[in-house]
Design a protein around this motif. Structure first.
Motif, PDB file in Angstrom:
ATOM      1  N   GLN A  39       0.871  -1.171   0.000  1.00  0.00           N
ATOM      2  CA  GLN A  39       0.000   0.000   0.000  1.00  0.00           C
ATOM      3  C   GLN A  39       0.904   1.215   0.000  1.00  0.00           C
ATOM      4  O   GLN A  39       1.732   1.369   0.912  1.00  0.00           O
ATOM      5  CB  GLN A  39      -0.906  -0.004   1.224  1.00  0.00           C
ATOM      6  N   MET A  40       0.802   2.027  -1.046  1.00  0.00           N
ATOM      7  CA  MET A  40       1.686   3.173  -1.244  1.00  0.00           C
ATOM      8  C   MET A  40       3.149   2.729  -1.176  1.00  0.00           C
ATOM      9  O   MET A  40       3.986   3.347  -0.543  1.00  0.00           O
ATOM     10  CB  MET A  40       1.366   4.283  -0.243  1.00  0.00           C
ATOM     11  N   ASN A  41       3.398   1.572  -1.778  1.00  0.00           N
ATOM     12  CA  ASN A  41       4.723   0.954  -1.915  1.00  0.00           C
ATOM     13  C   ASN A  41       5.324   0.475  -0.583  1.00  0.00           C
ATOM     14  O   ASN A  41       6.509   0.213  -0.501  1.00  0.00           O
ATOM     15  CB  ASN A  41       5.696   1.873  -2.649  1.00  0.00           C
ATOM     16  N   VAL A  42       4.484   0.366   0.442  1.00  0.00           N
ATOM     17  CA  VAL A  42       4.925  -0.140   1.746  1.00  0.00           C
ATOM     18  C   VAL A  42       4.296  -1.520   1.954  1.00  0.00           C
ATOM     19  O   VAL A  42       3.073  -1.658   1.888  1.00  0.00           O
ATOM     20  CB  VAL A  42       4.497   0.813   2.886  1.00  0.00           C
ATOM     21  N   TYR A 157      -9.159 -10.978  -9.900  1.00  0.00           N
ATOM     22  CA  TYR A 157     -10.317 -11.429  -9.118  1.00  0.00           C
ATOM     23  C   TYR A 157     -11.260 -10.269  -8.790  1.00  0.00           C
ATOM     24  O   TYR A 157     -12.127 -10.393  -7.931  1.00  0.00           O
ATOM     25  CB  TYR A 157      -9.839 -12.094  -7.820  1.00  0.00           C
ATOM     26  N   ASN A 158     -11.089  -9.140  -9.470  1.00  0.00           N
ATOM     27  CA  ASN A 158     -11.892  -7.936  -9.239  1.00  0.00           C
ATOM     28  C   ASN A 158     -11.823  -7.434  -7.802  1.00  0.00           C
ATOM     29  O   ASN A 158     -12.791  -6.896  -7.268  1.00  0.00           O
ATOM     30  CB  ASN A 158     -13.357  -8.144  -9.654  1.00  0.00           C
ATOM     31  N   ILE A 159     -10.680  -7.611  -7.167  1.00  0.00           N
ATOM     32  CA  ILE A 159     -10.489  -7.085  -5.822  1.00  0.00           C
ATOM     33  C   ILE A 159      -9.905  -5.688  -5.972  1.00  0.00           C
ATOM     34  O   ILE A 159      -8.755  -5.518  -6.372  1.00  0.00           O
ATOM     35  CB  ILE A 159      -9.551  -7.993  -4.993  1.00  0.00           C
ATOM     36  N   ASP A 166      -6.708   1.479  -9.733  1.00  0.00           N
ATOM     37  CA  ASP A 166      -5.423   2.159  -9.842  1.00  0.00           C
ATOM     38  C   ASP A 166      -4.444   1.481  -8.891  1.00  0.00           C
ATOM     39  O   ASP A 166      -4.663   1.443  -7.681  1.00  0.00           O
ATOM     40  CB  ASP A 166      -5.593   3.636  -9.481  1.00  0.00           C
ATOM     41  N   THR A 167      -3.367   0.941  -9.436  1.00  0.00           N
ATOM     42  CA  THR A 167      -2.402   0.201  -8.607  1.00  0.00           C
ATOM     43  C   THR A 167      -1.364   1.115  -7.964  1.00  0.00           C
ATOM     44  O   THR A 167      -0.445   0.632  -7.307  1.00  0.00           O
ATOM     45  CB  THR A 167      -1.711  -0.896  -9.446  1.00  0.00           C
ATOM     46  N   ALA A 171      -0.945  -2.060  -4.685  1.00  0.00           N
ATOM     47  CA  ALA A 171      -0.347  -2.817  -5.791  1.00  0.00           C
ATOM     48  C   ALA A 171      -1.244  -3.973  -6.227  1.00  0.00           C
ATOM     49  O   ALA A 171      -2.053  -4.488  -5.438  1.00  0.00           O
ATOM     50  CB  ALA A 171       1.020  -3.352  -5.378  1.00  0.00           C
ATOM     51  N   ASP A 172      -1.108  -4.375  -7.469  1.00  0.00           N
ATOM     52  CA  ASP A 172      -1.862  -5.503  -8.012  1.00  0.00           C
ATOM     53  C   ASP A 172      -1.358  -6.827  -7.433  1.00  0.00           C
ATOM     54  O   ASP A 172      -2.117  -7.765  -7.239  1.00  0.00           O
ATOM     55  CB  ASP A 172      -1.736  -5.508  -9.538  1.00  0.00           C
TER      56      ASP A 172
END
Length: 184
Positions: A39-42, A157-159, A166-167, A171-172
């Motif tokens: 999340q936010m590259n963390v 999986y549409n999560i 927006d990744t 992140a995906d």
């Protein structure tokens, strides 16, 4: 005729005993299922609080093994009560419509000592995909310890729908990690 019936009965009893002997009981106090994502590259690791794991495993015949996992999607604990409610909403897991994510093995093959390759179907939010991942297994005090990590793409999986596609924020790439302790 009687001999044939006796042989059939003995054979059926043997199959039933072998099947019941291989079914392992999961120790929830020592087991975990979690999701690791950025999340936010963390990196963030969040545990699922409610899940069931059914494993039929015989170390002498690992190729005859089977596993089923059901995870209650609303039980993901991201560390904040409001965020826990958010991930259960339609844009994320849509837990009201899809309360469980499931994995059902179709094949478990020995890869080497203490290592297995697991293939099966993973279903999350109504989307099913064939997956294969490595798994380690070791005996520990009369129990078996199964550990693995399964990388997935959440968007497959549409999560994370709508603005959450927006990744850049989340992140995906997600890794589902598990540590399952089970025994007779």
């Amino acid at each position: 005729m009687k001999t044939m019936k006796k042989l059939a009965l003995v054979s059926l009893m043997g199959v039933a005993l072998a099947a019941s002997a291989a079914a392992l009981k999961t120790d929830p106090a020592k087991s975990t299922v979690s999701a690791v994502f950025k999340q936010m590259n963390v990196p963030v690791e969040s545990k699922f609080k409610k899940y069931t794991v059914a494993i039929d495993y015989d170390a002498a015949k690992p190729d005859a093994s089977k596993a089923t996992v059901e995870v209650e999607t609303a039980s993901l604990d991201v560390g904040d009560a409001d965020m826990n409610k958010e991930v259960a909403k339609k844009e994320w897991f849509n837990s009201a419509q899809f309360p469980k994510a499931t994995f059902v093995s179709s094949s478990i093959k020995s890869a080497s000592a203490g290592k297995l390759n697991v293939t099966g179907k993973l279903t999350i939010k109504g989307k099913t995909a064939d997956i294969t991942f490595p798994l380690t297994v070791k005996a520990d005090g009369g129990k078996q310890v199964f550990e693995g990590a399964l990388p997935i793409k959440r968007l497959a999986y549409n999560i994370g729908e709508g603005e959450w596609k927006d990744t850049g924020m989340v992140a995906d790439e997600v890794t589902i990690k598990f540590h399952v302790v089970a025994g007779q």
